[in-house]
Design a protein around this motif. Structure first.
Motif, PDB file in Angstrom:
ATOM      1  N   ASN A  49       0.626  -0.814   0.012  1.00 17.07           N
ATOM      2  CA  ASN A  49       0.007   0.391  -0.201  1.00 17.07           C
ATOM      3  C   ASN A  49       0.724   0.894  -0.383  1.00 17.07           C
ATOM      4  OD1 ASN A  49       1.102  -0.149   2.919  1.00 17.07           O
ATOM      5  ND2 ASN A  49      -1.007   0.086   3.525  1.00 17.07           N
ATOM      6  N   ALA A  50       1.683   1.637  -0.575  1.00 19.25           N
ATOM      7  CA  ALA A  50       2.926   2.680  -0.654  1.00 19.25           C
ATOM      8  C   ALA A  50       1.774   3.948  -2.148  1.00 19.25           C
ATOM      9  CB  ALA A  50       4.117   2.501  -1.825  1.00 19.25           C
ATOM     10  N   LEU A  51       2.015   4.663  -1.862  1.00 22.78           N
ATOM     11  CA  LEU A  51       1.125   5.746  -2.743  1.00 22.78           C
ATOM     12  C   LEU A  51       1.584   5.120  -4.384  1.00 22.78           C
ATOM     13  CD1 LEU A  51       2.086   9.005  -1.172  1.00 22.78           C
ATOM     14  CD2 LEU A  51      -0.126   7.660  -1.042  1.00 22.78           C
ATOM     15  N   LEU A  52       0.957   5.739  -5.375  1.00 23.94           N
ATOM     16  CA  LEU A  52       0.866   5.146  -7.075  1.00 23.94           C
ATOM     17  C   LEU A  52       1.944   6.175  -7.452  1.00 23.94           C
ATOM     18  CD1 LEU A  52      -0.232   3.146 -10.172  1.00 23.94           C
ATOM     19  CD2 LEU A  52      -1.483   4.615  -9.382  1.00 23.94           C
ATOM     20  N   ALA A  53       2.735   6.345  -7.627  1.00 22.23           N
ATOM     21  CA  ALA A  53       4.030   7.238  -8.444  1.00 22.23           C
ATOM     22  C   ALA A  53       3.360   7.188  -9.783  1.00 22.23           C
ATOM     23  CB  ALA A  53       5.379   5.935  -8.843  1.00 22.23           C
ATOM     24  N   GLY A  54       4.471   8.427 -10.167  1.00 23.94           N
ATOM     25  CA  GLY A  54       3.403   9.658 -11.706  1.00 23.94           C
ATOM     26  C   GLY A  54       2.136   9.549 -10.987  1.00 23.94           C
ATOM     27  N   THR A  55       1.672   9.719  -9.780  1.00 29.82           N
ATOM     28  CA  THR A  55       0.223  10.214 -10.033  1.00 29.82           C
ATOM     29  C   THR A  55      -0.330  11.763 -10.017  1.00 29.82           C
ATOM     30  OG1 THR A  55      -0.839   8.315  -9.254  1.00 29.82           O
ATOM     31  CG2 THR A  55      -2.744  10.187  -9.263  1.00 29.82           C
ATOM     32  N   ASP A  56      -1.072  12.158 -11.350  1.00 31.76           N
ATOM     33  CA  ASP A  56      -1.573  13.496 -10.862  1.00 31.76           C
ATOM     34  C   ASP A  56      -2.474  14.250 -11.549  1.00 31.76           C
ATOM     35  OD1 ASP A  56      -0.824  16.083 -10.163  1.00 31.76           O
ATOM     36  OD2 ASP A  56      -0.099  17.206 -12.601  1.00 31.76           O
ATOM     37  N   PHE A  57      -3.785  14.461 -10.236  1.00 31.02           N
ATOM     38  CA  PHE A  57      -5.313  13.629 -10.248  1.00 31.02           C
ATOM     39  C   PHE A  57      -5.666  15.034  -9.033  1.00 31.02           C
ATOM     40  CE2 PHE A  57      -4.758  10.901  -7.633  1.00 31.02           C
ATOM     41  CZ  PHE A  57      -6.333  11.302  -7.179  1.00 31.02           C
ATOM     42  N   THR A  58      -7.091  15.534 -10.023  1.00 31.35           N
ATOM     43  CA  THR A  58      -7.442  16.210  -8.811  1.00 31.35           C
ATOM     44  C   THR A  58      -8.765  15.601  -8.385  1.00 31.35           C
ATOM     45  OG1 THR A  58      -8.115  18.172 -10.640  1.00 31.35           O
ATOM     46  CG2 THR A  58      -9.836  18.384  -8.439  1.00 31.35           C
ATOM     47  N   TRP A  59      -8.663  15.616  -7.100  1.00 32.38           N
ATOM     48  CA  TRP A  59      -9.756  14.633  -6.055  1.00 32.38           C
ATOM     49  C   TRP A  59     -11.261  15.058  -5.509  1.00 32.38           C
ATOM     50  CZ3 TRP A  59      -8.580   9.618  -3.808  1.00 32.38           C
ATOM     51  CH2 TRP A  59      -9.619   8.753  -3.459  1.00 32.38           C
ATOM     52  N   ILE A  60     -12.063  14.705  -6.354  1.00 28.33           N
ATOM     53  CA  ILE A  60     -13.769  15.554  -5.635  1.00 28.33           C
ATOM     54  C   ILE A  60     -13.740  14.156  -5.230  1.00 28.33           C
ATOM     55  CG2 ILE A  60     -15.622  15.722  -7.489  1.00 28.33           C
ATOM     56  CD1 ILE A  60     -13.641  16.229 -10.008  1.00 28.33           C
ATOM     57  N   ASP A  61     -14.513  15.168  -4.248  1.00 30.56           N
ATOM     58  CA  ASP A  61     -15.370  13.433  -3.253  1.00 30.56           C
ATOM     59  C   ASP A  61     -16.758  15.396  -2.561  1.00 30.56           C
ATOM     60  OD1 ASP A  61     -15.897  12.344  -1.446  1.00 30.56           O
ATOM     61  OD2 ASP A  61     -14.617  12.090  -0.326  1.00 30.56           O
ATOM     62  N   HIS A  62     -17.674  14.888  -3.182  1.00 30.28           N
ATOM     63  CA  HIS A  62     -18.775  15.887  -2.286  1.00 30.28           C
ATOM     64  C   HIS A  62     -19.212  16.091  -1.152  1.00 30.28           C
ATOM     65  CE1 HIS A  62     -18.796  17.188  -6.264  1.00 30.28           C
ATOM     66  NE2 HIS A  62     -18.999  16.448  -6.682  1.00 30.28           N
ATOM     67  N   ARG A  63     -18.777  14.102  -0.076  1.00 31.12           N
ATOM     68  CA  ARG A  63     -19.510  14.053   1.034  1.00 31.12           C
ATOM     69  C   ARG A  63     -18.283  14.637   1.903  1.00 31.12           C
ATOM     70  NH1 ARG A  63     -19.887   8.162  -0.242  1.00 31.12           N
ATOM     71  NH2 ARG A  63     -17.683   8.647  -1.705  1.00 31.12           N
ATOM     72  N   HIS A  64     -17.189  14.012   1.765  1.00 30.35           N
ATOM     73  CA  HIS A  64     -15.989  14.830   3.266  1.00 30.35           C
ATOM     74  C   HIS A  64     -15.245  15.911   3.376  1.00 30.35           C
ATOM     75  CE1 HIS A  64     -17.103  10.419   3.553  1.00 30.35           C
ATOM     76  NE2 HIS A  64     -17.418  11.012   4.224  1.00 30.35           N
TER      77      HIS A  64
END
Length: 180
Positions: A49-64
């Motif tokens: 469960n390490a972080l996924l390398a090379g990830t770049d995105f916008t997190w959209i979570d309308h609840r939290h």
């Protein structure tokens, strides 16, 4: 035993219910599409469960949380830059290990504890340069901190290691994760 007519009526009813819920699901997917955020985890450093390398995105979570950006560099760190293993002369390096709190779920990069600490230390001290590395990931606990430090973290030659503990870190059952 059930009479033939009652059985046929039951089968028709069940088929009708299935068709109703199937069509309802199709309509909901068309009218209210859900954006599913990608999985951030990948195997690395001897853990799953390490972080996924090379990830770049916008997190959209309308609840939290409000919408925010996540950048994970090629060395599996939440960082806005690549961080070399070699430390420049005169640099005091701090390695931060933690779970989702240190990772900064819900906040932009410049709002992270590690970013704020680096900024404050460098503005207060002009003679020495500080680098603060955020080596945290959601759902990490004491075992992951140890494995990361043993297999990867030491390569950064940290002068100080800061570990952020949450109450749930002490409740995790590691007996299933540890194999000798």
């Amino acid at each position: 035993l059930m009479p033939k007519r009652a059985f046929q009526a039951l089968v028709r009813f069940l088929i009708s219910v299935f068709v109703f819920f199937f069509l309802l699901e199709v309509m909901v997917r068309i009218i209210l599409p859900q954006k599913i955020n990608p999985n951030l985890q990948a195997p690395a450093f001897g853990m799953s469960n390490a972080l996924l390398a090379g990830t770049d995105f916008t997190w959209i979570d309308h609840r939290h949380y409000p919408t925010y950006n996540i950048s994970i560099n090629n060395k599996h760190l939440r960082s806005d830059r690549e961080i070399p293993y070699d430390k420049s002369p005169g640099v005091f390096r701090i390695l931060c290990l933690g779970d989702s709190v240190f990772f900064g779920s819900g906040v932009e990069f410049d709002e992270l504890f590690s970013s704020q600490l680096e900024r404050l230390l460098n503005q207060e001290q002009q003679s020495k340069k500080y680098e603060v590395i955020n080596a945290s990931a959601p759902a990490w606990g004491l075992l992951e901190y140890y494995i990361y430090l043993k297999n990867e973290g030491y390569k950064y030659s940290p002068d100080l290691v800061v570990i952020g503990l949450s109450p749930d870190d002490l409740r995790q059952n590691y007996s299933e994760k540890i194999q000798f």
